[in-house]
Scaffold this motif. Structure first.
Motif, mmCIF file in Angstrom:
data_model
loop_
_atom_site.group_PDB
_atom_site.id
_atom_site.type_symbol
_atom_site.label_atom_id
_atom_site.label_comp_id
_atom_site.label_asym_id
_atom_site.label_seq_id
_atom_site.Cartn_x
_atom_site.Cartn_y
_atom_site.Cartn_z
ATOM 1 N N VAL A 69 -7.594 -18.317 1.560
ATOM 2 C CA VAL A 69 -7.052 -16.979 1.268
ATOM 3 C C VAL A 69 -6.381 -16.406 2.511
ATOM 4 O O VAL A 69 -5.215 -15.981 2.490
ATOM 5 N N ILE A 70 -7.105 -16.413 3.634
ATOM 6 C CA ILE A 70 -6.560 -15.784 4.846
ATOM 7 C C ILE A 70 -5.404 -16.621 5.408
ATOM 8 O O ILE A 70 -4.416 -16.069 5.903
ATOM 9 N N SER A 71 -5.489 -17.935 5.261
ATOM 10 C CA SER A 71 -4.412 -18.781 5.798
ATOM 11 C C SER A 71 -3.116 -18.503 5.038
ATOM 12 O O SER A 71 -2.054 -18.359 5.640
ATOM 13 N N ARG A 72 -3.212 -18.399 3.715
ATOM 14 C CA ARG A 72 -2.010 -18.126 2.911
ATOM 15 C C ARG A 72 -1.400 -16.778 3.305
ATOM 16 O O ARG A 72 -0.200 -16.648 3.501
ATOM 17 N N LEU A 73 -2.271 -15.796 3.474
ATOM 18 C CA LEU A 73 -1.814 -14.443 3.810
ATOM 19 C C LEU A 73 -1.098 -14.428 5.169
ATOM 20 O O LEU A 73 0.007 -13.884 5.314
ATOM 21 N N ILE A 74 -1.709 -15.059 6.145
ATOM 22 C CA ILE A 74 -1.142 -15.059 7.508
ATOM 23 C C ILE A 74 0.146 -15.888 7.554
ATOM 24 O O ILE A 74 1.149 -15.461 8.135
ATOM 25 N N LEU A 75 0.133 -17.060 6.948
ATOM 26 C CA LEU A 75 1.322 -17.922 7.026
ATOM 27 C C LEU A 75 2.512 -17.263 6.327
ATOM 28 O O LEU A 75 3.647 -17.368 6.797
ATOM 29 N N THR A 76 2.263 -16.559 5.244
ATOM 30 C CA THR A 76 3.350 -15.838 4.559
ATOM 31 C C THR A 76 3.928 -14.779 5.493
ATOM 32 O O THR A 76 5.146 -14.657 5.646
ATOM 33 N N GLU A 77 3.052 -14.033 6.132
ATOM 34 C CA GLU A 77 3.485 -12.967 7.040
ATOM 35 C C GLU A 77 4.222 -13.561 8.253
ATOM 36 O O GLU A 77 5.214 -13.002 8.727
ATOM 37 N N MET A 78 3.743 -14.707 8.714
ATOM 38 C CA MET A 78 4.362 -15.341 9.888
ATOM 39 C C MET A 78 5.791 -15.765 9.618
ATOM 40 O O MET A 78 6.634 -15.743 10.510
ATOM 41 N N ARG A 79 6.055 -16.147 8.356
ATOM 42 C CA ARG A 79 7.414 -16.586 8.006
ATOM 43 C C ARG A 79 8.417 -15.465 8.258
ATOM 44 O O ARG A 79 9.542 -15.717 8.674
ATOM 45 N N SER A 80 7.980 -14.213 8.046
ATOM 46 C CA SER A 80 8.928 -13.101 8.209
ATOM 47 C C SER A 80 9.176 -12.756 9.688
ATOM 48 O O SER A 80 10.071 -11.981 9.989
ATOM 49 N N ILE A 81 8.364 -13.332 10.577
ATOM 50 C CA ILE A 81 8.590 -13.040 12.008
ATOM 51 C C ILE A 81 8.816 -14.326 12.810
ATOM 52 O O ILE A 81 8.598 -14.367 14.006
ATOM 53 N N GLU A 82 9.272 -15.379 12.105
ATOM 54 C CA GLU A 82 9.346 -16.664 12.814
ATOM 55 C C GLU A 82 10.402 -16.691 13.914
ATOM 56 O O GLU A 82 10.338 -17.533 14.808
ATOM 57 N N GLN A 83 11.349 -15.750 13.880
ATOM 58 C CA GLN A 83 12.364 -15.699 14.947
ATOM 59 C C GLN A 83 11.917 -14.816 16.114
ATOM 60 O O GLN A 83 12.667 -14.578 17.054
#
Ligand code: G5P
Ligand code: MG
Length: 226
Positions: A69-83
């Motif tokens: 659950v937490i991994s999905r949440l964090i990885l999704t959020e990380m995609r929006s700040i990958e730059q």
């Protein structure tokens, strides 16, 4: 000062060790984007999302939420700040989460804020929080200018449901059992930098100096030549 490449920093430490407080200073000093797993979960609870409603009792009881659950949440959020260069606070908290993170990006360094449990217990019961921004206050350490209100927005502060003495004890236990092995995981890879103490104001200058060197090595060379 502009960073010459993207930096990815993880900040670890027991509940109440000052990760959020230090993160605020890192954001201000170095301009990294702060991503906090706890803030994300609390935002979901406040917005009454399905995930928030499911996770609330887990968090209130001082238990970790499931890895997937937490991994999905964090990885999704990380995609929006990958730059952007970022500072990840509260994730990973288990070795499984650390392996998941390794699978998607390479972390440059891991900061471990090491504060004795006795110090932590006193702090957490007097913590106040501005929920929308994650800004933290403490009636002994950094009280708000006006009691009960956020300094920046003037909005009301809250106390976290998991900051009761019994839940704090459970959170520290789960830190010992599930999160301390993550420190070993990063130590064995030579990525862990530990900063020990009982006061954030004394720990912070060391973290600041370490990050300055890490993020701006060119400045060091200039000083070296002079
Ligand atoms: P969180 O939100 O990640 P914790 O438990 O890791 O929560 P917490 O409580 O947010 O960590 P912190 O950020 O390390 O603590 O500390 P802080 O807020 O900066 O400082 C604590 C208090 O001390 C504040 O009031 C501050 O003003 C004060 N303070 C700071 N320095 C000093 C000082 O020098 N002196 C004094 N006197 N005071 C000071 O996670 C919450 C829950 O979400 C779930 C779990 O259920 C977790 O319990 N969760 C996860 N579950 C699974 N996997 C993950 N990756 C998860 N991430 C979150
Ligand atoms: Mg925090």
């Amino acid at each position: 000062m502009v960073l010459q490449r993207i930096f990815r920093v993880v900040i670890m430490g027991p509940p109440g060790s000052g990760k959020g407080t230090v993160s605020g200073r890192v954001v201000k000093r170095f301009g990294l984007t702060h991503l906090s797993s706890g803030d994300l979960l609390r935002a979901n609870i406040k917005a009454q999302t399905e995930l928030g409603l499911l996770m609330k009792s887990c968090i209130d009881q001082g238990q970790l939420v499931p890895d997937d659950v937490i991994s999905r949440l964090i990885l999704t959020e990380m995609r929006s700040i990958e730059q952007s260069s970022w500072l990840l606070d509260g994730f990973p908290r288990t070795v499984t989460q650390a392996e998941t993170l390794d699978g998607v990006c390479s972390v440059d360094t891991v900061i471990n804020v090491d504060v004795p449990f006795q110090t932590i217990k006193q702090r957490l019961t007097s913590r106040w929080l501005h929920l929308p921004s994650g800004r933290v206050y403490n009636i002994d350490f950094n009280p708000p200018k006006i009691s009960g209100l956020d300094d920046v927005t003037g909005e009301p502060l809250i106390q976290r449901d998991d900051d009761t003495p019994e839940t704090i004890t459970r959170r520290l236990k789960s830190y010992e059992n599930q999160t301390q092995p993550v420190l070993e995981y990063y130590r064995s890879k030579g990525m862990l930098e530990t900063f020990s103490g009982t006061e954030t104001n004394k720990i912070w200058p060391h973290i600041q100096a370490f990050l300055s060197k890490k993020l701006f090595p060119q400045n060091d060379k200039v000083v070296g030549k002079a």
